[in-house]
Write an enzyme that holds these catalytic residues in place. Structure first.
Site, PDB file in Angstrom:
ATOM      1  N   ASP A  44       0.790  -1.238   0.000  1.00 50.11           N
ATOM      2  CA  ASP A  44       0.000   0.000   0.000  1.00 50.11           C
ATOM      3  C   ASP A  44       0.825   1.292   0.000  1.00 50.11           C
ATOM      4  O   ASP A  44       0.564   2.212   0.791  1.00 50.11           O
ATOM      5  CB  ASP A  44      -0.948   0.005   1.197  1.00 50.11           C
ATOM      6  CG  ASP A  44      -1.931  -1.154   1.173  1.00 50.11           C
ATOM      7  OD1 ASP A  44      -1.862  -1.982   0.248  1.00 50.11           O
ATOM      8  OD2 ASP A  44      -2.761  -1.242   2.092  1.00 50.11           O
ATOM      9  N   LYS A  73      -6.744  -4.964  -3.166  1.00 48.35           N
ATOM     10  CA  LYS A  73      -7.458  -5.542  -2.027  1.00 48.35           C
ATOM     11  C   LYS A  73      -8.476  -4.544  -1.505  1.00 48.35           C
ATOM     12  O   LYS A  73      -8.441  -3.360  -1.857  1.00 48.35           O
ATOM     13  CB  LYS A  73      -6.474  -5.917  -0.914  1.00 48.35           C
ATOM     14  CG  LYS A  73      -5.742  -4.731  -0.280  1.00 48.35           C
ATOM     15  CD  LYS A  73      -4.694  -5.213   0.706  1.00 48.35           C
ATOM     16  CE  LYS A  73      -3.958  -4.074   1.389  1.00 48.35           C
ATOM     17  NZ  LYS A  73      -4.779  -3.365   2.380  1.00 48.35           N
ATOM     18  N   CYS A  95      -1.726  -2.544   7.789  1.00 53.10           N
ATOM     19  CA  CYS A  95      -1.703  -3.426   6.628  1.00 53.10           C
ATOM     20  C   CYS A  95      -0.413  -4.234   6.513  1.00 53.10           C
ATOM     21  O   CYS A  95      -0.446  -5.395   6.119  1.00 53.10           O
ATOM     22  CB  CYS A  95      -1.985  -2.628   5.357  1.00 53.10           C
ATOM     23  SG  CYS A  95      -3.666  -1.934   5.356  1.00 53.10           S
TER      24      CYS A  95
END
Length: 225
Positions: free
Chosen positions: A13, A123, A171
């Site tokens: 990310d 995702k 994450c």
């Protein structure tokens, strides 16, 4: 080093909305790790993956999709029931709208050398569930939403997964824990991450220790293999 070693690099990310100066959910120092991430991308990992939060605008984790007074970003929490098994629940924090599909905030940072990335895995597309991990949502009975990351790594016969990116306490954390559950020897490159709440990292490190996840530095011997 074991006789068989086939490593993957998973960059979690590294997106505009998670970085200053304009990210809606900016992690302090988030952009500062990019030079190190680019150094890692120059190494001959068997597979190099970049993951992306890629939310629909009505995602359940957005505070804007909930009624007052329980809709304060960073402060409010909600209980999410497994849509396939309401007896299983998860409590999650609410966030500002971030990484919405089709917006600049969802884009990978332009200074990240994406030309060296082999695969981009999206995702968080299922509006009904939170999904910090790049592998799957946290529900177990059953899991509701999975990415293609596990299959990608298993099909390539990966043995070891090196994790970096954003954010260390969300994450990155859950991606590393799921990588270990998937059977990969998992290492988090500590200097190549930043946390939303650095004070939470002691508990994260305890989880890593219990799960067999190792936190390494950028000059760790395993990165020379």
């Amino acid at each position: 080093m074991s006789s068989r070693f086939k490593p993957a690099l998973v960059l979690v990310d590294v997106q505009e909305d998670f970085c200053p100066p304009n990210g809606s959910l900016a992690v302090q120092g988030g952009r500062d790790i990019v030079p190190l991430l680019n150094e890692l991308l120059d190494r001959p990992f068997a597979i190099k993956v970049a993951t992306k939060d890629f939310h629909p605008p009505d995602h359940i984790s957005f505070a804007s999709n909930h009624d007052a007074p329980n809709n304060k970003p960073f402060e409010s929490t909600i209980t999410i029931a497994n849509p396939l098994n309401p007896s299983e629940t998860q409590e999650t924090r609410l966030w500002p709208d971030h990484c919405v599909q089709g917006t600049k905030g969802a884009e990978l940072l332009p200074e990240l050398n994406v030309t060296k990335v082999h695969e981009i895995v999206e995702k968080g597309q299922d509006t009904r569930v939170e999904m910090y991990s790049a592998f799957a949502d946290p529900f177990k009975s059953p899991c509701v939403s999975k990415s293609r990351l596990a299959k990608l790594l298993h099909d390539a016969e990966i043995t070891d997964v090196f994790v970096a990116g954003l954010a260390a306490d969300y994450c990155v954390r859950y991606t590393a824990l799921d990588a270990a559950r998937e059977g990969f020897k998992t290492r988090v490159i500590g200097e190549a991450t930043r946390a939303v709440d650095p004070s939470s990292m002691d508990s994260v490190l305890k989880e890593y220790d219990e799960a067999g996840v190792t936190v390494i530095e950028k000059d760790d011997e395993s990165l020379s293999w």
